[in-house]
Write a protein that holds these residues in place. Sequence first.
Motif, PDB file in Angstrom:
ATOM      1  N   LEU A  84      21.687   6.924 -21.406  1.00  0.00           N
ATOM      2  CA  LEU A  84      21.008   7.395 -21.462  1.00  0.00           C
ATOM      3  C   LEU A  84      21.364   9.161 -21.503  1.00  0.00           C
ATOM      4  CD1 LEU A  84      17.062   6.450 -21.048  1.00  0.00           C
ATOM      5  CD2 LEU A  84      18.821   6.526 -23.971  1.00  0.00           C
ATOM      6  N   GLY A  85      22.399   9.720 -20.326  1.00  0.00           N
ATOM      7  CA  GLY A  85      23.588  10.456 -20.091  1.00  0.00           C
ATOM      8  C   GLY A  85      21.998  11.738 -19.147  1.00  0.00           C
ATOM      9  N   VAL A  86      21.141  11.033 -18.707  1.00  0.00           N
ATOM     10  CA  VAL A  86      20.799  12.012 -17.636  1.00  0.00           C
ATOM     11  C   VAL A  86      20.587  11.077 -15.987  1.00  0.00           C
ATOM     12  CG1 VAL A  86      18.703  11.997 -19.892  1.00  0.00           C
ATOM     13  CG2 VAL A  86      18.152  10.352 -18.333  1.00  0.00           C
ATOM     14  N   SER A  87      20.292  12.081 -15.161  1.00  0.00           N
ATOM     15  CA  SER A  87      20.527  12.048 -13.670  1.00  0.00           C
ATOM     16  C   SER A  87      19.214  10.613 -13.442  1.00  0.00           C
ATOM     17  CB  SER A  87      20.048  12.662 -12.724  1.00  0.00           C
ATOM     18  OG  SER A  87      18.758  13.353 -12.901  1.00  0.00           O
ATOM     19  N   THR A  88      19.858   9.836 -12.059  1.00  0.00           N
ATOM     20  CA  THR A  88      19.087   9.322 -11.794  1.00  0.00           C
ATOM     21  C   THR A  88      18.045   9.286 -11.077  1.00  0.00           C
ATOM     22  OG1 THR A  88      20.691   9.629  -9.726  1.00  0.00           O
ATOM     23  CG2 THR A  88      21.095   7.702 -11.266  1.00  0.00           C
ATOM     24  N   ASP A  89      18.246  10.727 -11.139  1.00  0.00           N
ATOM     25  CA  ASP A  89      16.610  10.734 -10.064  1.00  0.00           C
ATOM     26  C   ASP A  89      15.710  10.676 -11.699  1.00  0.00           C
ATOM     27  OD1 ASP A  89      18.468  13.091 -10.922  1.00  0.00           O
ATOM     28  OD2 ASP A  89      16.810  14.685  -9.282  1.00  0.00           O
ATOM     29  N   THR A  90      16.076  11.437 -12.622  1.00  0.00           N
ATOM     30  CA  THR A  90      14.927  11.645 -13.342  1.00  0.00           C
ATOM     31  C   THR A  90      14.304  10.466 -14.097  1.00  0.00           C
ATOM     32  OG1 THR A  90      16.143  13.818 -14.363  1.00  0.00           O
ATOM     33  CG2 THR A  90      14.779  12.086 -15.667  1.00  0.00           C
ATOM     34  N   ILE A  91      15.055   9.613 -14.344  1.00  0.00           N
ATOM     35  CA  ILE A  91      15.077   7.744 -14.308  1.00  0.00           C
ATOM     36  C   ILE A  91      14.245   7.261 -13.358  1.00  0.00           C
ATOM     37  CG2 ILE A  91      16.012   5.778 -14.502  1.00  0.00           C
ATOM     38  CD1 ILE A  91      16.149   7.523 -17.053  1.00  0.00           C
ATOM     39  N   GLY A  92      14.599   7.562 -11.765  1.00  0.00           N
ATOM     40  CA  GLY A  92      13.147   6.904 -11.110  1.00  0.00           C
ATOM     41  C   GLY A  92      12.201   7.844 -11.531  1.00  0.00           C
ATOM     42  N   SER A  93      12.273   8.831 -11.775  1.00  0.00           N
ATOM     43  CA  SER A  93      10.826   9.291 -11.349  1.00  0.00           C
ATOM     44  C   SER A  93       9.773   9.103 -12.541  1.00  0.00           C
ATOM     45  CB  SER A  93      10.562  11.005 -11.607  1.00  0.00           C
ATOM     46  OG  SER A  93      11.635  11.332 -12.879  1.00  0.00           O
ATOM     47  N   LEU A  94      10.308   7.481 -13.559  1.00  0.00           N
ATOM     48  CA  LEU A  94       9.657   7.337 -14.643  1.00  0.00           C
ATOM     49  C   LEU A  94       8.590   6.417 -13.828  1.00  0.00           C
ATOM     50  CD1 LEU A  94      12.335   6.422 -17.356  1.00  0.00           C
ATOM     51  CD2 LEU A  94      10.412   8.462 -17.540  1.00  0.00           C
ATOM     52  N   VAL A  95       8.885   6.203 -12.803  1.00  0.00           N
ATOM     53  CA  VAL A  95       7.789   5.258 -11.968  1.00  0.00           C
ATOM     54  C   VAL A  95       6.918   5.980 -11.896  1.00  0.00           C
ATOM     55  CG1 VAL A  95       7.585   3.197 -10.121  1.00  0.00           C
ATOM     56  CG2 VAL A  95       9.716   3.344 -11.248  1.00  0.00           C
ATOM     57  N   THR A  96       6.927   6.886 -11.302  1.00  0.00           N
ATOM     58  CA  THR A  96       6.043   8.027 -10.820  1.00  0.00           C
ATOM     59  C   THR A  96       4.936   8.351 -12.198  1.00  0.00           C
ATOM     60  OG1 THR A  96       7.034   8.643  -9.048  1.00  0.00           O
ATOM     61  CG2 THR A  96       5.026   9.859  -9.641  1.00  0.00           C
ATOM     62  N   THR A  97       5.661   8.486 -13.079  1.00  0.00           N
ATOM     63  CA  THR A  97       4.959   9.137 -14.049  1.00  0.00           C
ATOM     64  C   THR A  97       4.275   8.142 -14.333  1.00  0.00           C
ATOM     65  OG1 THR A  97       6.805  10.509 -14.894  1.00  0.00           O
ATOM     66  CG2 THR A  97       5.486   9.942 -17.068  1.00  0.00           C
ATOM     67  N   TYR A  98       4.524   6.878 -14.556  1.00  0.00           N
ATOM     68  CA  TYR A  98       4.254   5.278 -15.204  1.00  0.00           C
ATOM     69  C   TYR A  98       2.387   5.679 -13.925  1.00  0.00           C
ATOM     70  CZ  TYR A  98       3.261   0.590 -16.056  1.00  0.00           C
ATOM     71  OH  TYR A  98       2.518  -0.507 -16.815  1.00  0.00           O
ATOM     72  N   ALA A  99       2.738   5.779 -13.158  1.00  0.00           N
ATOM     73  CA  ALA A  99       1.508   5.255 -12.083  1.00  0.00           C
ATOM     74  C   ALA A  99       0.987   6.507 -12.426  1.00  0.00           C
ATOM     75  CB  ALA A  99       2.515   5.426 -10.505  1.00  0.00           C
ATOM     76  N   VAL A 100       0.860   7.876 -13.005  1.00  0.00           N
ATOM     77  CA  VAL A 100      -0.308   9.241 -13.559  1.00  0.00           C
ATOM     78  C   VAL A 100      -0.982   8.516 -14.045  1.00  0.00           C
ATOM     79  CG1 VAL A 100      -0.450  11.194 -13.458  1.00  0.00           C
ATOM     80  CG2 VAL A 100       1.220  10.484 -11.660  1.00  0.00           C
ATOM     81  N   VAL A 101      -0.269   8.611 -15.310  1.00  0.00           N
ATOM     82  CA  VAL A 101      -1.185   7.846 -16.676  1.00  0.00           C
ATOM     83  C   VAL A 101      -2.094   6.893 -16.021  1.00  0.00           C
ATOM     84  CG1 VAL A 101      -0.300   7.035 -18.665  1.00  0.00           C
ATOM     85  CG2 VAL A 101       1.529   8.781 -17.719  1.00  0.00           C
ATOM     86  N   ALA A 102      -1.475   5.874 -15.471  1.00  0.00           N
ATOM     87  CA  ALA A 102      -2.391   4.348 -15.584  1.00  0.00           C
ATOM     88  C   ALA A 102      -3.233   4.856 -14.817  1.00  0.00           C
ATOM     89  CB  ALA A 102      -1.537   3.722 -14.974  1.00  0.00           C
ATOM     90  N   ALA A 103      -3.431   6.132 -13.008  1.00  0.00           N
ATOM     91  CA  ALA A 103      -4.535   6.329 -13.427  1.00  0.00           C
ATOM     92  C   ALA A 103      -5.671   6.993 -14.135  1.00  0.00           C
ATOM     93  CB  ALA A 103      -4.676   7.165 -11.869  1.00  0.00           C
ATOM     94  N   VAL A 104      -4.960   8.214 -14.388  1.00  0.00           N
ATOM     95  CA  VAL A 104      -5.442   8.896 -15.512  1.00  0.00           C
ATOM     96  C   VAL A 104      -6.505   8.179 -16.588  1.00  0.00           C
ATOM     97  CG1 VAL A 104      -5.345  10.739 -16.705  1.00  0.00           C
ATOM     98  CG2 VAL A 104      -3.977  10.553 -14.655  1.00  0.00           C
ATOM     99  N   THR A 105      -5.803   6.555 -17.639  1.00  0.00           N
ATOM    100  CA  THR A 105      -6.268   6.975 -19.058  1.00  0.00           C
ATOM    101  C   THR A 105      -6.733   5.565 -18.535  1.00  0.00           C
ATOM    102  OG1 THR A 105      -4.075   5.691 -18.722  1.00  0.00           O
ATOM    103  CG2 THR A 105      -4.315   7.162 -19.643  1.00  0.00           C
ATOM    104  N   LEU A 106      -7.631   5.056 -16.483  1.00  0.00           N
ATOM    105  CA  LEU A 106      -7.676   3.845 -16.682  1.00  0.00           C
ATOM    106  C   LEU A 106      -9.698   3.374 -16.633  1.00  0.00           C
ATOM    107  CD1 LEU A 106      -8.317   1.480 -15.592  1.00  0.00           C
ATOM    108  CD2 LEU A 106      -8.314   2.057 -13.185  1.00  0.00           C
ATOM    109  N   LEU A 107     -10.348   4.509 -16.472  1.00  0.00           N
ATOM    110  CA  LEU A 107     -12.017   4.923 -16.481  1.00  0.00           C
ATOM    111  C   LEU A 107     -12.483   5.696 -18.230  1.00  0.00           C
ATOM    112  CD1 LEU A 107     -13.302   6.739 -13.389  1.00  0.00           C
ATOM    113  CD2 LEU A 107     -13.039   4.314 -14.279  1.00  0.00           C
ATOM    114  N   PRO A 108     -11.436   6.373 -18.772  1.00  0.00           N
ATOM    115  CA  PRO A 108     -11.289   6.487 -20.332  1.00  0.00           C
ATOM    116  C   PRO A 108     -11.673   5.288 -20.775  1.00  0.00           C
ATOM    117  CG  PRO A 108     -10.647   8.020 -19.401  1.00  0.00           C
ATOM    118  CD  PRO A 108     -10.519   7.174 -18.013  1.00  0.00           C
TER     119      PRO A 108
END
Length: 369
Positions: free
Chosen positions: A24-48
């Motif tokens: 994809l031609g992006v930095s490793t820390d950008t790819i790594g941050s996708l795990v954090t984004t996933y967790a945040v989305v999972a938490a925010v959308t859970l109750l709704p």
Amino acid sequence: MSLFAYASSELFTAGALLPMHEDLGVSTDTIGSLVTTYAVVAAVTLLPAAALTRRLAPRRVLVGGMLALAISQAALTVAPSLTYVELARVFAAACHGLVWAAVPVVAVSLMPRQPGKATAVVFLGGSLGTVVGSPLVAQISQLGSWRLAAALLGVLAAGCAVGLRRLVPDLPAQGSTNPGTPLVPATSRRRVARWCIVIVPIAAAYTASYTYIAETAGQAGVPVRWVPALMLTMGMGGLASTVSAGRAHDRYPGAATVLSVGVLAGGFALGVARAPVFVIGALLWAAAYAALIVQFQAFVTEDSPGWSRLASSFYVLAFQIGIAAGGLLGGRAITGARGNLAALSTALAIAGALLTGYTVRGRGSANAT
């Protein structure tokens, strides 16, 4: 198998980090941050999401969640850029909490006399996703491509959806009951609330230490080349503990839970020592934490008759809060003197132990009454 697929998907970018970085031609820390984004989305959308699906039968929720994961992985397979990768993962993350909250509830309904064993069996799949799934993704990504790994996970998710549709009974929905109505006894609401509070410091303690285990192990004198073996051993010990915890919970629920949380705190306390004592401590707290995950979830399911799926959703949300807090606190502690992280995790575990003891004792008194 469903939890194995979801756990492997959540940590997918960790296993496919370098291949995705190159493709994809992006930095490793950008790819790594996708795990954090996933967790945040999972938490925010859970109750709704839980509120929107509360009138659906558990089987439909599970089948829908696995189909969502299959679609997400299919989209990931053909994603041309990072933006499309993020959108694909967000789609799966929105259903993540629903699946993790519904699976143990369905399992216990199939084995009502052995709630601990039922919870342990299905959570074993999630543990395998962490211990085995992520390395498999890494291996497939290196030998083939990360897109092939995504496609295989999508096929697995679709297969799980078919299996759930055919094998899981059509259990009734729990949409008529929620914790805000008089239909749910106040005792039940209080018990679930206490377990939700208990898991926060426990999850925070574990996350803080495990996230930086490579660095703290090196500080304790463990050679760098042995760190992967240490992490693998911790994971295998956690798998064994997951199985034994279910049996222990069904026989001695309160005593087994108190013992586990005591071992957890003791293991963290050994983190201030040098190797090999440090290694012993790490193995202890990893095994104890795996046991507590099963024991706490079994208690939540048992203590919420009639609204267990929604109660489990609240518990999963509290779990995510603990993980986020642990990552934040651990990052600050690791920058200080050696032993600060061990002290932090020990203090959090002791707080969790005290809360656990209080909750177990109150639960026993209420049952006796």
